[in-house]
Design a protein around this motif. Sequence first.
Motif, PDB file in Angstrom:
ATOM      1  N   ASP A  32      -4.965  16.406  16.585  1.00 29.35           N
ATOM      2  CA  ASP A  32      -6.323  16.211  17.115  1.00 29.35           C
ATOM      3  C   ASP A  32      -7.284  15.597  16.112  1.00 29.35           C
ATOM      4  O   ASP A  32      -8.486  15.891  16.108  1.00 29.35           O
ATOM      5  CB  ASP A  32      -6.901  17.546  17.626  1.00 29.35           C
ATOM      6  N   THR A  33      -6.773  14.758  15.259  1.00 26.24           N
ATOM      7  CA  THR A  33      -7.630  13.944  14.405  1.00 26.24           C
ATOM      8  C   THR A  33      -7.390  12.481  14.757  1.00 26.24           C
ATOM      9  O   THR A  33      -6.426  12.125  15.418  1.00 26.24           O
ATOM     10  CB  THR A  33      -7.333  14.165  12.908  1.00 26.24           C
ATOM     11  N   VAL A  34      -8.301  11.612  14.296  1.00 24.88           N
ATOM     12  CA  VAL A  34      -8.114  10.172  14.449  1.00 24.88           C
ATOM     13  C   VAL A  34      -7.704   9.608  13.099  1.00 24.88           C
ATOM     14  O   VAL A  34      -8.354   9.876  12.082  1.00 24.88           O
ATOM     15  CB  VAL A  34      -9.401   9.486  14.956  1.00 24.88           C
ATOM     16  N   HIS A  35      -6.607   8.873  13.103  1.00 24.93           N
ATOM     17  CA  HIS A  35      -6.114   8.244  11.877  1.00 24.93           C
ATOM     18  C   HIS A  35      -6.629   6.810  11.861  1.00 24.93           C
ATOM     19  O   HIS A  35      -6.144   5.953  12.594  1.00 24.93           O
ATOM     20  CB  HIS A  35      -4.585   8.277  11.853  1.00 24.93           C
ATOM     21  N   PHE A  36      -7.651   6.557  11.038  1.00 24.50           N
ATOM     22  CA  PHE A  36      -8.238   5.222  10.931  1.00 24.50           C
ATOM     23  C   PHE A  36      -7.454   4.404   9.912  1.00 24.50           C
ATOM     24  O   PHE A  36      -7.119   4.890   8.821  1.00 24.50           O
ATOM     25  CB  PHE A  36      -9.704   5.320  10.502  1.00 24.50           C
ATOM     26  N   VAL A  37      -7.163   3.144  10.275  1.00 21.67           N
ATOM     27  CA  VAL A  37      -6.344   2.258   9.449  1.00 21.67           C
ATOM     28  C   VAL A  37      -7.026   0.902   9.340  1.00 21.67           C
ATOM     29  O   VAL A  37      -7.592   0.399  10.322  1.00 21.67           O
ATOM     30  CB  VAL A  37      -4.933   2.082  10.064  1.00 21.67           C
ATOM     31  N   TYR A  38      -6.974   0.306   8.152  1.00 19.00           N
ATOM     32  CA  TYR A  38      -7.433  -1.079   7.973  1.00 19.00           C
ATOM     33  C   TYR A  38      -6.482  -1.787   7.021  1.00 19.00           C
ATOM     34  O   TYR A  38      -6.059  -1.222   6.004  1.00 19.00           O
ATOM     35  CB  TYR A  38      -8.853  -1.128   7.413  1.00 19.00           C
ATOM     36  N   LYS A  39      -6.124  -3.027   7.352  1.00 21.07           N
ATOM     37  CA  LYS A  39      -5.245  -3.844   6.498  1.00 21.07           C
ATOM     38  C   LYS A  39      -5.998  -5.099   6.114  1.00 21.07           C
ATOM     39  O   LYS A  39      -6.482  -5.837   6.970  1.00 21.07           O
ATOM     40  CB  LYS A  39      -3.970  -4.224   7.253  1.00 21.07           C
ATOM     41  N   GLY A  40      -6.146  -5.319   4.805  1.00 18.85           N
ATOM     42  CA  GLY A  40      -6.885  -6.501   4.380  1.00 18.85           C
ATOM     43  C   GLY A  40      -6.798  -6.701   2.880  1.00 18.85           C
ATOM     44  O   GLY A  40      -5.785  -6.393   2.245  1.00 18.85           O
ATOM     45  N   GLU A  41      -7.870  -7.196   2.322  1.00 18.46           N
ATOM     46  CA  GLU A  41      -7.931  -7.490   0.894  1.00 18.46           C
ATOM     47  C   GLU A  41      -7.854  -6.195   0.089  1.00 18.46           C
ATOM     48  O   GLU A  41      -8.425  -5.174   0.464  1.00 18.46           O
ATOM     49  CB  GLU A  41      -9.242  -8.219   0.592  1.00 18.46           C
ATOM     50  N   LYS A  42      -7.141  -6.235  -1.021  1.00 18.92           N
ATOM     51  CA  LYS A  42      -7.031  -5.031  -1.835  1.00 18.92           C
ATOM     52  C   LYS A  42      -8.278  -4.850  -2.704  1.00 18.92           C
ATOM     53  O   LYS A  42      -9.031  -5.789  -2.959  1.00 18.92           O
ATOM     54  CB  LYS A  42      -5.790  -5.087  -2.723  1.00 18.92           C
ATOM     55  N   GLY A  43      -8.489  -3.605  -3.124  1.00 20.39           N
ATOM     56  CA  GLY A  43      -9.587  -3.303  -4.032  1.00 20.39           C
ATOM     57  C   GLY A  43     -10.945  -3.168  -3.384  1.00 20.39           C
ATOM     58  O   GLY A  43     -11.964  -3.210  -4.080  1.00 20.39           O
ATOM     59  N   LEU A  44     -10.992  -2.995  -2.054  1.00 22.12           N
ATOM     60  CA  LEU A  44     -12.280  -2.851  -1.380  1.00 22.12           C
ATOM     61  C   LEU A  44     -12.780  -1.413  -1.459  1.00 22.12           C
ATOM     62  O   LEU A  44     -11.994  -0.469  -1.522  1.00 22.12           O
ATOM     63  CB  LEU A  44     -12.155  -3.238   0.101  1.00 22.12           C
ATOM     64  N   ARG A  45     -14.103  -1.265  -1.437  1.00 23.75           N
ATOM     65  CA  ARG A  45     -14.695   0.045  -1.199  1.00 23.75           C
ATOM     66  C   ARG A  45     -15.100   0.044   0.270  1.00 23.75           C
ATOM     67  O   ARG A  45     -16.143  -0.485   0.648  1.00 23.75           O
ATOM     68  CB  ARG A  45     -15.890   0.300  -2.107  1.00 23.75           C
ATOM     69  N   LEU A  46     -14.263   0.627   1.091  1.00 22.97           N
ATOM     70  CA  LEU A  46     -14.372   0.484   2.533  1.00 22.97           C
ATOM     71  C   LEU A  46     -14.840   1.799   3.164  1.00 22.97           C
ATOM     72  O   LEU A  46     -14.209   2.844   2.980  1.00 22.97           O
ATOM     73  CB  LEU A  46     -13.008   0.094   3.108  1.00 22.97           C
TER      74      LEU A  46
END
Length: 245
Positions: free
Chosen positions: A162-176
């Motif tokens: 019952d949690t949401v697993h948020f995912v992002y794929k992109g440039e490395k080294g970001l403060r996201l």
Amino acid sequence: MKTGFSLKKAFLLLGLTVVSAVPMMAKEAKIEYTPFELDSLIHEIEKPSAPIITDDYIIFTADVNHRNVGIAFDFENYKIVHPYKLLATTDIDGTKTNKHLFYCYERQHKLTTIKYRLIIDGLWTTDPLNPNKIYDDNVNLYFSFIEDPASIIKNTGKTKDDTVHFVYKGEKGLRLNLAGTFTNWDPWIYELKETSPGFYELNLPLPTGKYYYNYYVGLTPIEDNTNPDKVYSPDGRTASVIVVN
């Protein structure tokens, strides 16, 4: 003659990080905070074997004749050594039997192939129980590998707990960061962790409802490129959508 040069010291001299380095042969490992299904599966393994792949975990095993075993993965640039634990069983007479050494990898990375190497009693090597090996011409070494992309988490979505697993794929080294209707669009509350180069994750418990969100670098919104569900405002702005049932 004892030299006093421990495996942990060797790792430190090599610039490696040892995670929870505990003498593995000292006592029976207690599998704390482990789901019941995983605990049962580990105990059902009769003898060391090739990696066992489930929907949620990959279980690596090794023979108890080894004093120390650690595993290092390509997605961590082989800089973190995860030590194996010892599984021992006790019969009704109180006799303990060492069954196998094991390490459980929780599958949360967007990877189609996992390459890894073992450190067995201080020596880097491939996994002797895994027949799948690949040669890297750049470093002149063999690596063990696993290919099973079907069940590894790739996209933002609701998980079993019952949690949401948020995912992002992109440039490395970001403060996201993550912001949405659940934060009143405040982009400074939640930050995603870069779990492998260019791959970011965050588990967030959310109550039942429909939510709109974006990722942010500073105050600049970035679309979730793993979630195709979007909404568009009349002025051209975009937000991702997640529904928690």
